[in-house]
Design a protein around this motif. Structure first.
Motif, PDB file in Angstrom:
ATOM      1  N   TYR A 205      -4.802  -7.278  -6.324  1.00 13.02           N
ATOM      2  CA  TYR A 205      -3.971  -7.172  -5.059  1.00 13.02           C
ATOM      3  C   TYR A 205      -2.723  -6.228  -5.400  1.00 13.02           C
ATOM      4  O   TYR A 205      -2.315  -5.604  -4.602  1.00 13.02           O
ATOM      5  N   LEU A 206      -2.093  -6.614  -6.501  1.00 16.16           N
ATOM      6  CA  LEU A 206      -0.861  -5.892  -6.633  1.00 16.16           C
ATOM      7  C   LEU A 206      -0.997  -4.452  -7.135  1.00 16.16           C
ATOM      8  O   LEU A 206      -0.254  -3.554  -6.729  1.00 16.16           O
ATOM      9  N   PHE A 209      -1.303  -2.928  -3.728  1.00 13.49           N
ATOM     10  CA  PHE A 209       0.129  -3.141  -2.910  1.00 13.49           C
ATOM     11  C   PHE A 209       0.874  -2.065  -3.379  1.00 13.49           C
ATOM     12  O   PHE A 209       1.529  -1.292  -2.673  1.00 13.49           O
ATOM     13  N   ARG A 212       0.446   1.257  -1.481  1.00  9.92           N
ATOM     14  CA  ARG A 212       0.979   1.128  -0.262  1.00  9.92           C
ATOM     15  C   ARG A 212       2.664   1.170  -0.058  1.00  9.92           C
ATOM     16  O   ARG A 212       3.014   1.630   0.864  1.00  9.92           O
ATOM     17  N   LEU A 213       3.153   0.842  -1.231  1.00 10.03           N
ATOM     18  CA  LEU A 213       4.555   0.742  -1.323  1.00 10.03           C
ATOM     19  C   LEU A 213       5.428   1.968  -1.160  1.00 10.03           C
ATOM     20  O   LEU A 213       5.071   2.843  -1.786  1.00 10.03           O
ATOM     21  N   PRO A 300      -0.648  -4.451   5.122  1.00 11.73           N
ATOM     22  CA  PRO A 300       0.332  -3.524   5.007  1.00 11.73           C
ATOM     23  C   PRO A 300       1.075  -3.264   6.269  1.00 11.73           C
ATOM     24  O   PRO A 300       2.122  -2.886   6.154  1.00 11.73           O
ATOM     25  N   THR A 318       8.482  -6.225  -7.484  1.00 12.36           N
ATOM     26  CA  THR A 318       7.174  -5.414  -7.432  1.00 12.36           C
ATOM     27  C   THR A 318       6.226  -6.210  -8.028  1.00 12.36           C
ATOM     28  O   THR A 318       4.896  -5.757  -7.839  1.00 12.36           O
ATOM     29  N   PRO A 322       6.156  -9.967  -4.486  1.00 17.69           N
ATOM     30  CA  PRO A 322       5.050  -9.603  -3.664  1.00 17.69           C
ATOM     31  C   PRO A 322       3.938 -10.501  -4.153  1.00 17.69           C
ATOM     32  O   PRO A 322       3.124 -11.262  -3.074  1.00 17.69           O
ATOM     33  N   HIS A 326       2.215 -12.763  -1.042  1.00 19.71           N
ATOM     34  CA  HIS A 326       0.902 -12.802  -0.777  1.00 19.71           C
ATOM     35  C   HIS A 326       0.338 -14.027  -0.908  1.00 19.71           C
ATOM     36  O   HIS A 326      -0.436 -14.453   0.374  1.00 19.71           O
ATOM     37  N   ASN A 331       4.352 -11.623   4.909  1.00 18.65           N
ATOM     38  CA  ASN A 331       4.135 -10.272   4.749  1.00 18.65           C
ATOM     39  C   ASN A 331       4.751  -9.535   3.518  1.00 18.65           C
ATOM     40  O   ASN A 331       5.648 -10.255   2.782  1.00 18.65           O
ATOM     41  N   GLU A 332       3.918  -8.473   3.056  1.00 15.68           N
ATOM     42  CA  GLU A 332       4.525  -8.066   2.003  1.00 15.68           C
ATOM     43  C   GLU A 332       5.436  -6.932   1.901  1.00 15.68           C
ATOM     44  O   GLU A 332       5.721  -6.364   3.188  1.00 15.68           O
ATOM     45  N   ARG A 334       7.400  -3.537   2.690  1.00 10.68           N
ATOM     46  CA  ARG A 334       6.926  -2.067   3.103  1.00 10.68           C
ATOM     47  C   ARG A 334       7.583  -1.210   1.838  1.00 10.68           C
ATOM     48  O   ARG A 334       6.913  -0.311   1.570  1.00 10.68           O
TER      49      ARG A 334
END
Ligand SMILES: [Zn+2]
Length: 705
Positions: A205-206, A209, A212-213, A300, A318, A322, A326, A331-332, A334
């Protein structure tokens, strides 16, 4: 997968890393707070609904250790600093929509809800670990109670952080050659049962993430490396009295690790904002948990959570944070925007050496907060290491704010007011319209790139264009009909500059806005306003910025140097107290005197009664050899004669003092200065030490009441 451009229909929340409530703020600390404030204002200028929140971090060993040193209760200790921060930030126009602290009920409730969710989802497990222990004090040594060597890079490190080396978070038991900071003795390791958050289960997952970060690249690259090295589970409890107790009964005497409840304050602070203004104005749940239906749902595209932090806490924001969001169905983030370090004149800030420019001191020196905001925003990119020096500060203020932005606005508006009484009746030229549109586009792109520096630069470059434009057209050589369109253009450029420079220098932008005859607040203006005509009438403008003279810079450099030296020599006194004030006294001019604000807190008569103040008469006064400032006085106070040390050596002719009646605080604590005991304090007014005396013939010993 990329995010939608700002402005979006989702509410955004901009947060700033929580300051530990344990010491004075200096201008280096302000970097991330100014950064967060500028970004949140810039987002609003784009039309993005934004909440700007933070709070004081009240928990953890940084507070507990300091409170023990000061002999006070940690809560009381931290609250006092919290209140000071709450007052300081607005003085720099760092205007949080909510500024809370981690030890309140909102944060406690949300923390328990999230931790219980981690448990319910099966992400918490117990592990037997070895924790550092002080054998002499017979107590565990969490985090900053222990120091030693980083197992990764070999640098000196604190128990939970390799603060001088690789910057890694250290788990309990990891630090090598542990030494107790309480007793200074080598620490032992003992077995204890602790709670662990199974972060290693969330590696996939991370990784996704991080792809997307958004934000600065340092906030993605470092955690990618950590993931590659293999994530460890994260110990979320500590053997400590101060903090939130671990929820439920099985936690025994454990408290939650400070880094569990600290980021949850971002949520709590946003919630408090909603509770104050109403969900129709700002809905915290839409920002933080729009898709809350389960673990899989947080995705996301839901919520625009933007964290502004220092680069030393990237791992917490980070990886751990998150992961918690999660699993708990929030929400994570942005974006994570992580600032580089800031130095002072090429070297690190050092609070213990008093090598710092304190936030309060900066304002006391009479500088406008916008000048510091501008400097911090533009002197380097957000993730660059930057440096503050008075020379460079003066250079940028004089060159860019005074010489460019201020100069353009003043000459344009003055010309407009003198010749046309305001905005001339003419159309904006095609050239100027396009140039303003270009600046607006630059600003918008910069904000979407989280670059407050580029966004501000768009405004400054536009002002430079304005200066060039007015110079090129020489309206002073034209008749009114010919000058009107030129000045019309300049006034429009000035208005656009006000809109675009507002996030970095909000107070000055508002003054320019007012000078343009605009009603209301430039804070409410969006980018469209940059091309809307200003009112046809406005008054005479005033200069927006003040030049900093060379002598002033020299004086400020000297002050800093003297102070660091004073601490090095061991007579610098309390670092929070500006011990150099009296150095200035001799040379200070009498014309512009700064009067300290009145104390807000009232005291009772009983408090006053505790002061034993007496009339005295100086019997003798002689200089103290080794000191520049101090004199030894013998003062007759009727019942006895007191020896008093006073900082008046250079301010009075000592030979003339005997026979002078003075006022003396008789029950002042005794002190020893340069080996001379001082038994009482002679009262004096101001930096010239104007001695207080009596109007009539009260005899020595008479009590003052
Ligand atoms: Zn290290």
């Amino acid at each position: 997968m990329s995010h939608e451009e700002f402005p979006t229909d989702n509410p955004a929340v901009v947060t700033c890393g929580l300051p530990y409530a344990n010491g004075d703020l200096h201008i280096g600390h302000l970097r991330t707070y100014v950064g967060g404030d500028v970004l949140s204002r810039a987002l609003e200028t784009l039309g993005q609904q934004t909440a700007f929140v933070s709070g004081s971090d009240m928990h953890g060993t940084p507070i507990a250790v300091q409170a023990i040193e000061d002999g006070v209760d940690p809560e009381e200790f931290a609250l006092e600093w919290h209140e000071q921060y709450e007052e300081t930030f607005p003085k720099f126009d760092i205007d949080f929509d909510n500024y809370g602290h981690t030890h309140d009920d909102t944060n406690r409730e949300l923390t328990y809800e999230i931790v219980e969710r981690l448990e319910a989802e099966g992400y918490v497990e117990e592990q037997e670990i070895k924790v550092a222990w002080d054998p002499q004090e017979d107590q565990p040594l969490p985090d900053r109670y222990v120091e030693g060597t980083c197992p990764y890079c070999g640098a000196d490190a604190r128990g939970d952080e390799c603060d001088e080396g690789c910057g890694r978070h250290l788990e309990p038991g990891e630090i090598e050659e542990p030494v107790s900071t309480i007793s200074g003795n080598p620490a032992e390791y003992r077995e204890r049962t602790h709670k662990f958050f199974r972060v290693s289960e969330l590696t996939d997952y991370l990784s996704a993430f991080l792809d997307r970060l958004e934000g600065t690249s340092n906030a993605r690259n470092q955690p990618r490396q950590w993931i590659e090295d293999g994530l460890q589970d994260w110990c979320i409890t500590r053997d400590l009295d101060w903090g939130f107790d671990y929820p439920g009964d099985d936690g025994e005497d454990l408290v939650l690790y400070v880094w569990v409840d600290a980021p949850i304050e971002y949520v709590a602070s946003t919630k408090q904002y909603t509770e104050r203004v109403g969900a129709d104005i700002y809905d915290w749940e839409r920002a933080w948990k729009a898709d809350e239906v389960g673990v899989e749902a947080a995705g996301p595209d839901s919520g625009e959570i933007i964290h502004i932090i220092g680069q030393d806490i990237i791992q917490h924001h980070t990886i751990f944070w998150p992961a918690m969001l999660h699993v708990a169905g929030y929400n994570e983030p942005r974006a994570v925007v992580a600032s580089g370090f800031m130095n002072l004149d090429g070297d690190a800030f050092s609070t213990s050496r008093n090598r710092a420019i304190w936030a309060r001191e900066f304002l006391d020196e009479g500088f406008h907060p916008d000048t510091l905001r501008y400097y911090l925003t533009t002197v380097g990119g957000f993730q660059d290491e930057i440096d503050f020096s008075w020379d460079r500060f003066a250079e940028r203020v004089n060159g860019e704010l005074v010489g460019n932005v201020g100069n353009f606005a003043y000459r344009s508006l003055l010309f407009a007011e003198r010749n046309f009484g305001g905005t001339p009746d003419a159309d904006v030229s095609e050239e100027v319209r396009e140039r303003i549109e270009e600046a607006v586009d630059e600003f918008e792109a910069a904000v979407n790139d989280y670059s407050t520096r580029q966004a501000t630069q768009a405004a400054v470059n536009l002002a430079a264009f304005g200066n060039e434009y007015i110079q090129r057209h020489e309206p002073w050589n034209l008749d009114d009909d010919e000058a009107a369109p030129v000045i019309r253009d300049c006034v429009q450029v000035a208005k656009a500059v006000a809109v675009l420079v507002y996030p970095a220098t909000p107070d000055t932008a508002q003054r320019l806005w007012d000078q343009l005859g605009e009603d209301g607040s430039v804070a409410d203006a969006t980018l469209d306003a940059a091309l809307e005509a200003p009112p046809s009438d406005f008054g005479e403008p005033t200069e927006l910025f003040e030049k900093i003279e060379d002598e002033r810079v020299e004086e400020l450099n000297q002050k800093l140097e003297d102070r660091v030296e004073a601490v090095a020599e061991g007579d610098g006194g309390d670092a929070e107290d500006d011990g150099t004030e009296t150095d200035e006294a001799a040379g200070s001019d009498e014309g512009s005197m700064d009067v300290e604000a009145l104390a807000e807190e009232r005291i009772g008569f009983d408090d006053f009664e505790e002061l034993d103040i007496r009339v005295g008469r100086i019997e003798s006064a002689e200089p103290i050899e080794d000191s520049d400032k101090l004199a030894r006085l013998e003062v007759d106070i009727g019942l006895e004669t007191r020896q008093v040390v006073a900082g008046i050596k250079q301010l009075h002719d000592l030979d003339e003092l005997p026979g002078t009646k003075v006022v003396l605080l008789a029950n002042m604590e005794k002190a020893e200065l340069f080996g001379v005991e001082s038994n009482g304090m002679v009262l004096a007014a101001g930096e010239q030490a104007d001695l207080l005396t009596t109007h009539g013939d009260a005899e020595p010993g008479t009590k003052i009441r």
